[in-house]
Design a protein around this motif. Sequence first.
Motif, PDB file in Angstrom:
ATOM      1  N   LYS A 218      26.000  22.077   2.103  1.00 54.38           N
ATOM      2  CA  LYS A 218      26.083  23.442   2.324  1.00 54.38           C
ATOM      3  C   LYS A 218      27.671  24.252   2.164  1.00 54.38           C
ATOM      4  O   LYS A 218      27.831  25.249   1.789  1.00 54.38           O
ATOM      5  CB  LYS A 218      25.690  23.814   3.699  1.00 54.38           C
ATOM      6  N   ALA A 222      28.238  27.439  -0.113  1.00 55.59           N
ATOM      7  CA  ALA A 222      28.755  28.522   0.524  1.00 55.59           C
ATOM      8  C   ALA A 222      30.224  28.886  -0.241  1.00 55.59           C
ATOM      9  O   ALA A 222      30.414  30.160  -0.560  1.00 55.59           O
ATOM     10  CB  ALA A 222      29.197  28.139   1.828  1.00 55.59           C
ATOM     11  N   LEU A 225      29.020  30.318  -3.624  1.00 57.54           N
ATOM     12  CA  LEU A 225      28.573  31.686  -3.401  1.00 57.54           C
ATOM     13  C   LEU A 225      29.544  32.737  -3.093  1.00 57.54           C
ATOM     14  O   LEU A 225      29.524  34.111  -3.330  1.00 57.54           O
ATOM     15  CB  LEU A 225      27.689  31.620  -2.209  1.00 57.54           C
ATOM     16  N   GLU A 226      30.848  32.417  -2.550  1.00 53.20           N
ATOM     17  CA  GLU A 226      31.807  33.298  -2.326  1.00 53.20           C
ATOM     18  C   GLU A 226      32.602  33.821  -3.705  1.00 53.20           C
ATOM     19  O   GLU A 226      33.116  34.972  -3.677  1.00 53.20           O
ATOM     20  CB  GLU A 226      32.903  32.813  -1.423  1.00 53.20           C
ATOM     21  N   LYS A 227      32.379  32.855  -4.366  1.00 50.91           N
ATOM     22  CA  LYS A 227      33.095  33.194  -5.917  1.00 50.91           C
ATOM     23  C   LYS A 227      32.062  33.837  -6.785  1.00 50.91           C
ATOM     24  O   LYS A 227      32.383  34.894  -7.710  1.00 50.91           O
ATOM     25  CB  LYS A 227      33.469  31.812  -6.533  1.00 50.91           C
ATOM     26  N   GLN A 229      27.485  34.958  -7.154  1.00 54.53           N
ATOM     27  CA  GLN A 229      26.230  34.779  -6.738  1.00 54.53           C
ATOM     28  C   GLN A 229      25.416  33.673  -7.564  1.00 54.53           C
ATOM     29  O   GLN A 229      25.775  33.550  -8.584  1.00 54.53           O
ATOM     30  CB  GLN A 229      25.502  36.081  -6.793  1.00 54.53           C
ATOM     31  N   ASP A 230      24.531  33.030  -7.080  1.00 56.08           N
ATOM     32  CA  ASP A 230      23.669  32.020  -7.748  1.00 56.08           C
ATOM     33  C   ASP A 230      22.880  32.673  -8.701  1.00 56.08           C
ATOM     34  O   ASP A 230      21.954  33.580  -8.441  1.00 56.08           O
ATOM     35  CB  ASP A 230      22.654  31.433  -6.869  1.00 56.08           C
ATOM     36  N   TYR A 235      20.171  30.405  -4.068  1.00 55.53           N
ATOM     37  CA  TYR A 235      20.882  30.484  -2.821  1.00 55.53           C
ATOM     38  C   TYR A 235      21.679  32.048  -2.721  1.00 55.53           C
ATOM     39  O   TYR A 235      22.029  32.184  -3.680  1.00 55.53           O
ATOM     40  CB  TYR A 235      22.090  29.328  -2.738  1.00 55.53           C
ATOM     41  N   VAL A 236      21.617  32.227  -1.271  1.00 59.99           N
ATOM     42  CA  VAL A 236      22.179  33.660  -1.301  1.00 59.99           C
ATOM     43  C   VAL A 236      23.305  33.380  -0.036  1.00 59.99           C
ATOM     44  O   VAL A 236      23.008  32.661   0.792  1.00 59.99           O
ATOM     45  CB  VAL A 236      21.208  34.675  -1.027  1.00 59.99           C
ATOM     46  N   ARG A 237      24.233  34.495  -0.195  1.00 66.35           N
ATOM     47  CA  ARG A 237      25.215  34.425   0.847  1.00 66.35           C
ATOM     48  C   ARG A 237      24.438  35.230   2.322  1.00 66.35           C
ATOM     49  O   ARG A 237      23.319  35.817   2.306  1.00 66.35           O
ATOM     50  CB  ARG A 237      26.249  35.325   0.745  1.00 66.35           C
TER      51      ARG A 237
END
Length: 237
Positions: A218, A222, A225-227, A229-230, A235-237
Amino acid sequence: MRLRIMAVGLTFAGLSACNSQNAITENRQSPRPVITMADVVPVPKHTTLEARQQQQRFLVNNTKRFRSRKKASVYYVAQAKRNYKEQKLDSAAYLFGRAWLLDSTNHTILWGYGLVYGQQKQYDKALFVLYKALEKDKANARLLTDVATTHLGRFYKESTPEDLLQSKKLLEKALRQTPDAADIYYKLAINSYYLQEYNKAWSYLHRSLNKDQGKADKTFIAALLEKQQDPEGKYVR
C-alpha cells in the motif's frame, strides 16, 4: 515526501527510500574505499602454534566427517544461510568463514557474505563480494537480483544515480533469465519510480501483481498514485 517501501518477497525485507527528485539530482557521493578480499572474508591468520593446530584439526575432522572439504563447506554454508534467515548476522558471517576455510572456490560463500553486508548496510563491501560471486555465475537470475537490490540499497543511502541505473540494468538481465519472476517486476517498478518513469512503474507493478498479488504494498502504491494515476484504473487515490 519520505516513504518506506516494503519490498515483499525480496532478498532484503525493507528498503528505506528518499525523495525521488532529490535522490536523482543531489548526488553527494564520496570517494569509494579500496576493498580487498581480506576486508570482506576476514579469515584469521593464526600466529600461535596452538591456534594453527586447532584450525588444522577443524579441517581434518570435517573432511573426515563429510568425506571431502567441498561437502563440508556445503554443510557450513547451509548453516550460515539458516542463521542469516534468522537475522543472526554475526553467526552467519562466522559460519561462512568456516565454509571458506574448507573450500574457497565455493562462490555461494561470497554470495552469502554479500547478503550479510547488505543487511548491515555496508553496501560497498556487499557489492565488492557479490560481483566476485557473479563472475563465477553470470547467468544466475537470483544472484543478479541480489546485486541489483544492493545497488538500490546504496542508492537509498547515498542518492547515487549510477546505482539506480546499474540496478535497472541488472534487473532487466535477470528478467531475461526468468521472465515470470514477480519479484523482479516489482523491483523494476520501484526502480522506475525513482527514475521518474511512472508509466513503466505502473506497468511493471501490474505485471508483478498479476503473477503474485501478495506483493501489493500500500505504501508504494500510494506513493506512485501521488505521482501519476493508475493507467489501468485499478488503484485510485
